[in-house]
Scaffold this active site. Structure first.
Site, PDB file in Angstrom:
ATOM      1  N   GLY A   6      41.253  32.420  26.796  1.00 50.38           N
ATOM      2  CA  GLY A   6      42.370  31.932  27.604  1.00 50.38           C
ATOM      3  C   GLY A   6      41.883  31.156  28.817  1.00 50.38           C
ATOM      4  O   GLY A   6      40.677  30.947  29.001  1.00 50.38           O
ATOM      5  N   PHE A   7      42.833  30.786  29.647  1.00 47.73           N
ATOM      6  CA  PHE A   7      42.517  29.978  30.823  1.00 47.73           C
ATOM      7  C   PHE A   7      41.586  30.731  31.795  1.00 47.73           C
ATOM      8  O   PHE A   7      40.451  30.314  32.038  1.00 47.73           O
ATOM      9  CB  PHE A   7      43.835  29.557  31.475  1.00 47.73           C
ATOM     10  N   ASP A  27      40.034  37.637  20.954  1.00 51.33           N
ATOM     11  CA  ASP A  27      41.162  36.764  21.287  1.00 51.33           C
ATOM     12  C   ASP A  27      41.896  36.423  19.996  1.00 51.33           C
ATOM     13  O   ASP A  27      41.256  36.205  18.963  1.00 51.33           O
ATOM     14  CB  ASP A  27      40.647  35.476  21.959  1.00 51.33           C
ATOM     15  N   THR A  91      52.985  42.798  22.775  1.00 55.46           N
ATOM     16  CA  THR A  91      51.597  42.473  23.123  1.00 55.46           C
ATOM     17  C   THR A  91      51.221  43.149  24.435  1.00 55.46           C
ATOM     18  O   THR A  91      50.155  43.760  24.548  1.00 55.46           O
ATOM     19  CB  THR A  91      51.417  40.948  23.296  1.00 55.46           C
ATOM     20  N   TYR A 145      58.477  41.389  31.792  1.00 57.04           N
ATOM     21  CA  TYR A 145      57.044  41.107  31.954  1.00 57.04           C
ATOM     22  C   TYR A 145      56.480  41.961  33.087  1.00 57.04           C
ATOM     23  O   TYR A 145      55.424  42.589  32.957  1.00 57.04           O
ATOM     24  CB  TYR A 145      56.847  39.614  32.231  1.00 57.04           C
ATOM     25  N   LYS A 149      53.648  44.946  32.705  1.00 59.33           N
ATOM     26  CA  LYS A 149      52.391  44.956  33.455  1.00 59.33           C
ATOM     27  C   LYS A 149      52.318  46.187  34.363  1.00 59.33           C
ATOM     28  O   LYS A 149      51.232  46.713  34.623  1.00 59.33           O
ATOM     29  CB  LYS A 149      52.230  43.670  34.270  1.00 59.33           C
TER      30      LYS A 149
END
Ligand code: UDP
Length: 319
Positions: A6-7, A27, A91, A145, A149
């Site tokens: 990822g970034f 990943d 996820t 979200y 988290k």
């Protein structure tokens, strides 16, 4: 490392290889790409496994062979969360449960990357780690979200407090820089892409909402500083930049730096995301806790960030 393509993950992979570490990346290439690891693809100390963090068997097999874990894999980006709410929840909740469960089983020290979304609509002057969370309804997709988290943080913390597993939580605030894509909503790559193409820069809402952006290189340095500090175990730290800026001013700055004549247009939130979408009007990190413990401080300002993003998009054609 989960999410190493990822970034943020790809920058962290490079930094770890640079330090002389061996790196194993898991990943699923849903939002991460092979391109992101292109510069280190030939490194003999890097191994990349394609697979999902919800694949318990695979995660356990990999966790058995590492002595530390950076857990970055997640569904991120407001657009992605709004477009794939169910998959994102799975996820983020199930994935974290699997990764942290495996870490606990094998006694593997783990750093989880959380988010400033944790604080929700709290607009305090500088958000300290102990600030309250101010959230809208869990039926509004954005807040799911934050909830997911928060569960991940609670899991990581409880594994430390109840079982003594060394865990660290880093809350990333608007991390930006080369390789970040605008496809999932992030404002900086979207504005830079539009400005370079001569397309309109779309400012959502009034444009008076503010953020503080952090260069990914600074964020990665913060993650490594936390990793190296045993006193960080069982604790949570903000990782963010300096310089509060409104989104309208950001658009103007991007236009100036890219020397673009793109128009800046205003788009209501309902059209940009979905009816009833709630944004946070202000989000400013207090990073004094991380600084006090490790001496870390962000070194790059907004102009630095925008120039780096512009050079990246110009040289690669990716945005
Ligand atoms: N935003 C915008 N235009 C875009 C993308 C985002 O005006 O094309 C706004 C967005 O509504 C928010 C801010 O920019 O107020 C930052 O958005 P981003 O998704 O990058 O980060 P976050 O909302 O998670 O802070």
């Amino acid at each position: 490392m989960t999410g190493g393509a990822g970034f943020v993950g790809s920058h962290l992979v490079e930094a770890l290889l640079e330090r002389g570490d061996d790196v194993l990346v898991l990943d699923d290439f849903s939002t991460g790409t092979r391109h992101n690891l292109g510069d280190v693809a030939d490194s003999p100390r890097l191994r990349v496994v394609e697979g999902s963090i919800v694949d318990e068997l695979l995660v356990n097999r990999l966790m058995a062979n590492v002595d530390g874990c950076f857990h970055l894999a997640a569904a991120v980006g407001v657009n992605l969360i709004v477009e794939q709410p169910l998959q994102s929840l799975t996820t983020n909740i199930r994935g974290s449960e699997v990764v942290l469960g495996a870490a606990a089983h094998f006694g593997v020290k783990t750093l989880v990357t959380s988010t400033s979304e944790i604080y929700g609509k709290n607009t305090s002057d500088r958000l300290h780690e102990d600030e309250d969370r101010v959230l809208g309804s869990p039926l509004k997709v954005r807040w799911t979200y934050s909830e997911a988290k928060a569960i991940e943080e609670a899991l990581a913390y409880t594994l430390w407090s109840a079982q003594g597993l060394p865990t660290v939580i880093a809350r990333l605030f608007n991390t930006v820089g080369p390789r970040q894509t605008g496809h999932y909503g992030m404002v900086v790559p979207r504005f830079v892409r539009a400005a370079l193409a001569g397309d309109p820069l779309t400012v959502y809402g009034s444009g008076e909402q503010t953020r503080v952006f952090c260069h990914v290189a600074d964020a990665v340095a913060g993650l490594l500083a936390l990793w190296d500090e045993p006193r960080a175990h069982g604790d949570v730290f903000n990782v963010g930049g300096v310089g509060e800026v409104s989104i309208q001013t950001l658009a103007e700055r991007v236009r100036t730096i890219t020397d673009s004549s793109s128009p800046i247009v205003s788009v209501p939130y309902d059209e940009a995301y979905e009816p009833g979408f709630e944004d946070m009007q202000r989000r400013v990190p207090d990073t004094s806790k991380l600084h006090a413990l490790t001496g870390w401080a962000p070194g790059r300002d907004l102009d630095n960030i925008l120039r780096d993003v512009m050079s990246f998009q110009r040289s690669t054609g990716r945005s």
